[in-house]
Design a protein around this motif. Structure first.
Motif, PDB file in Angstrom:
ATOM      1  N   SER A  32       8.187   5.117  79.158  1.00 60.53           N
ATOM      2  CA  SER A  32       8.844   6.408  78.948  1.00 60.53           C
ATOM      3  C   SER A  32      10.233   6.194  78.366  1.00 60.53           C
ATOM      4  O   SER A  32      10.967   5.302  78.791  1.00 60.53           O
ATOM      5  N   GLU A  33      10.611   7.024  77.427  1.00 63.10           N
ATOM      6  CA  GLU A  33      11.892   6.867  76.710  1.00 63.10           C
ATOM      7  C   GLU A  33      12.296   8.205  76.078  1.00 63.10           C
ATOM      8  O   GLU A  33      11.541   9.164  76.098  1.00 63.10           O
ATOM      9  N   GLY A  34      13.507   8.198  75.529  1.00 66.79           N
ATOM     10  CA  GLY A  34      13.949   9.254  74.614  1.00 66.79           C
ATOM     11  C   GLY A  34      13.850  10.683  75.089  1.00 66.79           C
ATOM     12  O   GLY A  34      13.390  11.548  74.337  1.00 66.79           O
ATOM     13  N   GLN A  73       7.621   7.482  68.191  1.00 67.71           N
ATOM     14  CA  GLN A  73       8.950   8.087  68.368  1.00 67.71           C
ATOM     15  C   GLN A  73       9.603   7.523  69.617  1.00 67.71           C
ATOM     16  O   GLN A  73       8.950   7.247  70.613  1.00 67.71           O
ATOM     17  N   ASN A  74      10.950   7.398  69.534  1.00 72.05           N
ATOM     18  CA  ASN A  74      11.718   6.908  70.668  1.00 72.05           C
ATOM     19  C   ASN A  74      12.743   7.979  71.058  1.00 72.05           C
ATOM     20  O   ASN A  74      12.394   8.946  71.709  1.00 72.05           O
ATOM     21  N   GLY A  75      14.004   7.866  70.628  1.00 65.97           N
ATOM     22  CA  GLY A  75      15.042   8.802  71.043  1.00 65.97           C
ATOM     23  C   GLY A  75      14.892  10.172  70.402  1.00 65.97           C
ATOM     24  O   GLY A  75      14.402  10.301  69.279  1.00 65.97           O
ATOM     25  N   PRO A 118      14.690   3.009  63.818  1.00 63.93           N
ATOM     26  CA  PRO A 118      15.680   3.785  64.580  1.00 63.93           C
ATOM     27  C   PRO A 118      15.248   3.972  66.030  1.00 63.93           C
ATOM     28  O   PRO A 118      14.072   4.214  66.318  1.00 63.93           O
ATOM     29  N   ASN A 119      16.230   3.843  66.945  1.00 61.86           N
ATOM     30  CA  ASN A 119      15.936   3.785  68.373  1.00 61.86           C
ATOM     31  C   ASN A 119      16.445   5.005  69.126  1.00 61.86           C
ATOM     32  O   ASN A 119      15.738   5.585  69.927  1.00 61.86           O
ATOM     33  N   ASP A 120      17.705   5.385  68.878  1.00 62.27           N
ATOM     34  CA  ASP A 120      18.286   6.512  69.609  1.00 62.27           C
ATOM     35  C   ASP A 120      19.271   7.218  68.696  1.00 62.27           C
ATOM     36  O   ASP A 120      19.795   6.612  67.746  1.00 62.27           O
ATOM     37  N   LEU A 121      19.534   8.493  68.977  1.00 62.71           N
ATOM     38  CA  LEU A 121      20.371   9.268  68.079  1.00 62.71           C
ATOM     39  C   LEU A 121      21.134  10.338  68.839  1.00 62.71           C
ATOM     40  O   LEU A 121      20.770  10.698  69.959  1.00 62.71           O
ATOM     41  N   PRO A 176      22.330  -2.666  68.802  1.00 59.84           N
ATOM     42  CA  PRO A 176      22.793  -1.330  69.208  1.00 59.84           C
ATOM     43  C   PRO A 176      21.598  -0.496  69.648  1.00 59.84           C
ATOM     44  O   PRO A 176      20.534  -0.556  69.026  1.00 59.84           O
ATOM     45  N   ASN A 177      21.779   0.263  70.734  1.00 61.16           N
ATOM     46  CA  ASN A 177      20.629   0.964  71.304  1.00 61.16           C
ATOM     47  C   ASN A 177      20.969   2.420  71.612  1.00 61.16           C
ATOM     48  O   ASN A 177      20.767   3.298  70.782  1.00 61.16           O
ATOM     49  N   GLY A 178      21.552   2.708  72.785  1.00 61.48           N
ATOM     50  CA  GLY A 178      21.940   4.081  73.073  1.00 61.48           C
ATOM     51  C   GLY A 178      23.295   4.405  72.468  1.00 61.48           C
ATOM     52  O   GLY A 178      24.079   3.503  72.158  1.00 61.48           O
ATOM     53  N   ALA A 230      22.254  -1.744  79.383  1.00 53.54           N
ATOM     54  CA  ALA A 230      22.181  -0.312  79.121  1.00 53.54           C
ATOM     55  C   ALA A 230      21.240  -0.097  77.942  1.00 53.54           C
ATOM     56  O   ALA A 230      21.453  -0.663  76.870  1.00 53.54           O
ATOM     57  N   ASP A 231      20.219   0.723  78.157  1.00 51.59           N
ATOM     58  CA  ASP A 231      19.408   1.190  77.033  1.00 51.59           C
ATOM     59  C   ASP A 231      20.053   2.524  76.626  1.00 51.59           C
ATOM     60  O   ASP A 231      21.067   2.543  75.953  1.00 51.59           O
ATOM     61  N   GLY A 232      19.529   3.640  77.098  1.00 51.17           N
ATOM     62  CA  GLY A 232      20.164   4.917  76.784  1.00 51.17           C
ATOM     63  C   GLY A 232      21.192   5.311  77.829  1.00 51.17           C
ATOM     64  O   GLY A 232      21.189   4.810  78.952  1.00 51.17           O
ATOM     65  N   SER A 269      15.097   3.513  81.379  1.00 53.56           N
ATOM     66  CA  SER A 269      15.273   3.289  79.946  1.00 53.56           C
ATOM     67  C   SER A 269      16.247   4.270  79.322  1.00 53.56           C
ATOM     68  O   SER A 269      16.948   3.933  78.366  1.00 53.56           O
ATOM     69  N   ASN A 270      16.263   5.506  79.848  1.00 55.73           N
ATOM     70  CA  ASN A 270      17.079   6.505  79.175  1.00 55.73           C
ATOM     71  C   ASN A 270      17.248   7.700  80.106  1.00 55.73           C
ATOM     72  O   ASN A 270      16.580   7.785  81.140  1.00 55.73           O
ATOM     73  N   LEU A 271      18.121   8.601  79.732  1.00 60.94           N
ATOM     74  CA  LEU A 271      18.362   9.780  80.564  1.00 60.94           C
ATOM     75  C   LEU A 271      18.958  10.879  79.707  1.00 60.94           C
ATOM     76  O   LEU A 271      19.444  10.641  78.596  1.00 60.94           O
TER      77      LEU A 271
HETATM   78 MG    MG Z   1      16.689   3.019  73.523  1.00 66.01          MG
END
Ligand code: MG
Length: 302
Positions: A32-34, A73-75, A118-121, A176-178, A230-232, A269-271
């Motif tokens: 789970s992500e994004g 899709q991710n972020g 692309p990972n997060d935006l 670079p990630n979040g 830290a991811d997101g 992974s993210n929030l």
């Molecule tokens: Mg990420």
């Protein structure tokens, strides 16, 4: 089920009640992500990156599949018109869901070469989209369609959908990630998740000063994240940074002091902040999505 919230600084007490607890709203995912909250539908949308699927949850309708295949899709974020914008690791692009429900590619190249994945935006108040571009979607066989890396590094980009202009704004991070802006958008935070699969790699969040709203300078380490990386992450209305890590959501004051931890049962992974009041924190973990009510609101929506 959850362990007690850990408090290292009294400022933490104003942000979350010691009796607040995580509630599971979904499980059974692979990665789970994004997550992004959509106020007009009072729902959460998030990715199961490894299942190549996009999910939707609301309190009244539960969990449903929103898009499959999702092109890895991710972020996700919402743009100024409330449209979903997403990082498509499969298409190696930033994509947008139009008002008619059709997805289309906004940008997939920089200086004539394909982006990595692309990972997060994040969408800035001026409508520009800032995103990270590590190679996980081409190097990890279960997170994309593979392919050759064409860019000389993993950069953070600023993309203006109004003009099509794209600039690399950060070029000195490994993975670079979040990313997120401070409430007044004078600062930009970016996590480096290099330690995920690079020995002795970085596991910190850097902070940069934003200049003229379109470039950044004076990067420095804001917080070293342990355990894990830290991811997101997201920033609340007071400028506090809520970061994922291996064992918890970690909370940092704008001065970099670690205020406390909200333990979680799996690596998160993210929030994202959401709920009708903006004070509900949704956290994506490996298999699951959890929510916890806070006494502070998020700032990620324009
Ligand atoms: Mg990420």
């Amino acid at each position: 089920m959850s362990e007690a919230i850990e408090i290292y600084d009294e400022r933490m007490r104003a942000l979350v009640s010691p009796t607040a607890s995580l509630q599971k709203i979904a499980d059974g995912a692979r990665h789970s992500e994004g997550p992004v909250y959509i106020p007009k539908d009072d729902c959460l949308v998030w990715s199961d990156v490894k299942a190549n699927c996009l999910f939707r949850w609301s309190a009244t309708e539960g969990v449903s599949v929103m898009l499959e295949p999702s092109q890895y899709q991710n972020g996700h974020a919402l743009d100024l018109e409330g449209r979903l914008v997403a990082c498509s690791q499969g298409e190696r692009a930033i994509v947008r869901r139009e008002h008619n429900g059709m997805w289309h590619v906004l940008v997939d190249r920089y200086q004539g070469k394909r982006l990595n994945s692309p990972n997060d935006l994040v969408v800035k108040r001026d409508g520009t989209i800032w995103f990270t571009d590590p190679p996980y979607g081409i190097n990890e066989l279960d997170q994309g369609y593979g392919g050759e890396q064409e860019q000389p590094g993993s950069f953070v980009y600023r993309f203006d959908p109004a003009t099509g202009e794209i600039d690399a704004v950060v070029t000195d991070l490994t993975r670079p990630n979040g990313l997120a802006f401070s409430p007044d958008e004078s600062l930009m935070y970016v996590s480096d998740s290099a330690s995920y699969n690079i020995p002795n790699g970085a596991h910190h969040i850097c902070v940069y000063e934003v200049v003229d709203g379109r470039r950044v300078t004076n990067g420095r380490v804001f917080a070293v994240i342990e355990p894990g990386y830290a991811d997101g992450f997201r920033v609340d209305e007071h400028g506090n940074v809520f970061s994922t890590s291996k064992d918890s959501v970690q909370v940092y004051a704008p001065d970099g002091t670690r205020l406390g931890k909200i333990p979680v049962p799996e690596t998160c992974s993210n929030l994202t902040f959401g709920g009708q009041e903006g004070n509900r924190l949704f956290v994506t973990l490996g298999k699951s999505v959890y929510a916890i009510d806070l006494n502070t609101r998020g700032m990620q929506q324009p």
